[in-house]
Write an enzyme that holds these catalytic residues in place. Structure first.
Site, mmCIF file in Angstrom:
data_model
loop_
_atom_site.group_PDB
_atom_site.id
_atom_site.type_symbol
_atom_site.label_atom_id
_atom_site.label_comp_id
_atom_site.label_asym_id
_atom_site.label_seq_id
_atom_site.Cartn_x
_atom_site.Cartn_y
_atom_site.Cartn_z
ATOM 1 N N SER A 130 14.695 0.474 -0.818
ATOM 2 C CA SER A 130 14.898 -0.759 -1.588
ATOM 3 C C SER A 130 16.388 -1.061 -1.712
ATOM 4 C CB SER A 130 14.215 -0.636 -2.947
ATOM 5 O OG SER A 130 12.804 -0.552 -2.782
ATOM 6 N N GLY A 131 16.767 -1.828 -2.730
ATOM 7 C CA GLY A 131 18.161 -2.260 -2.842
ATOM 8 C C GLY A 131 19.152 -1.120 -2.933
ATOM 9 N N HIS A 132 18.841 -0.116 -3.767
ATOM 10 C CA HIS A 132 19.744 1.031 -3.890
ATOM 11 C C HIS A 132 19.889 1.747 -2.546
ATOM 12 C CE1 HIS A 132 21.888 4.328 -5.745
ATOM 13 N NE2 HIS A 132 20.988 5.184 -5.312
ATOM 14 N N HIS A 150 38.429 13.031 -17.765
ATOM 15 C CA HIS A 150 38.539 14.485 -17.673
ATOM 16 C C HIS A 150 37.478 15.225 -18.492
ATOM 17 C CE1 HIS A 150 40.158 14.975 -21.769
ATOM 18 N NE2 HIS A 150 40.697 13.781 -21.548
ATOM 19 N N HIS A 201 22.201 8.853 -14.016
ATOM 20 C CA HIS A 201 22.637 7.632 -13.325
ATOM 21 C C HIS A 201 23.683 6.943 -14.185
ATOM 22 C CE1 HIS A 201 21.364 3.608 -11.194
ATOM 23 N NE2 HIS A 201 22.677 3.769 -11.243
ATOM 24 N N ILE A 214 24.818 -0.706 -17.130
ATOM 25 C CA ILE A 214 26.002 -1.374 -16.605
ATOM 26 C C ILE A 214 26.969 -1.788 -17.724
ATOM 27 C CG2 ILE A 214 24.846 -3.646 -16.578
ATOM 28 C CD1 ILE A 214 26.359 -4.158 -13.900
#
Length: 200
Positions: free
Chosen positions: A7-9, A123, A132, A153
């Protein structure tokens, strides 16, 4: 190598693989309607021999399910050449880092994670397996992210925060306090709007 998920990913992961010099043999995808994606054929059954592969599916639960079922997979780690990653970072197998990502010193990233486009990880952060990190997420230093968590996002996490396992952090959320396992958090400042069982 093969990509599991067309798919898109999977399209984005294919371009990371191409940029790093891998030869893609085919996608593997259960959808019988998919015959070709980009310029690559789509197989509907897993080859019954040992293969190099990356699971190119964005859903964290699905990646974990596939790993549990797979026996003949050698997992590839893909790092786009236009990332900025400290030489002191440790990254587990099956993880992919997209273009523009920045990962600073002493970060530990687990297996089968996604570090998406333009994400910033400062860090001493620790990301467990199947995490994810979505595009434009910013993690300050010393942030812990538990297994299977998805940070949406544009979310921001201040330094020293602990986010539990299998959480969902909403798009644009600002996390200024620790997050319990299984929580869904949205808003600025982030607030838990629901919790769920950790039976994965």
């Amino acid at each position: 190598m093969y990509l599991y998920g067309a798919s898109g990913h999977g399209k984005v992961v294919a371009e990371v693989a191409e940029e790093t010099g891998y030869k893609i043999e085919a996608y593997i995808d259960e959808n019988p309607l998919k015959e070709r994606v980009l310029s690559y054929p789509v197989l509907h059954e897993v080859p019954q021999h040992e293969i190099d592969i990356l699971i190119s599916i964005g859903n964290n639960k699905t990646r974990k399910r596939i790993v549990k079922q797979a026996e003949l997979f050698n997992y590839v780690t893909l790092i786009h050449p236009k990332t900025v990653i400290s030489k002191r970072v440790k990254i587990g197998e099956g993880t992919v880092a997209m273009p523009g990502a920045t990962v600073n010193a002493a970060v530990k990233i687990g297996k089968h994670c996604i570090i998406n486009t333009n994400a910033s990880i400062d860090h001493d952060c620790i990301l467990e397996d199947f995490v994810h990190i979505s595009p434009n997420v910013a993690l300050a230093g010393n942030v812990y992210v538990g297994e299977g968590t998805h940070i949406g996002i544009g979310a921001s996490v201040i330094q020293g925060i602990e986010i539990g396992k299998w959480c969902t952090i909403g798009a644009g959320a600002v996390i200024i306090s620790d997050v319990p396992d299984g929580s869904t958090v949205v808003g600025n400042p982030g607030k838990v709007i629901k919790s769920r069982s950790l039976k994965i």
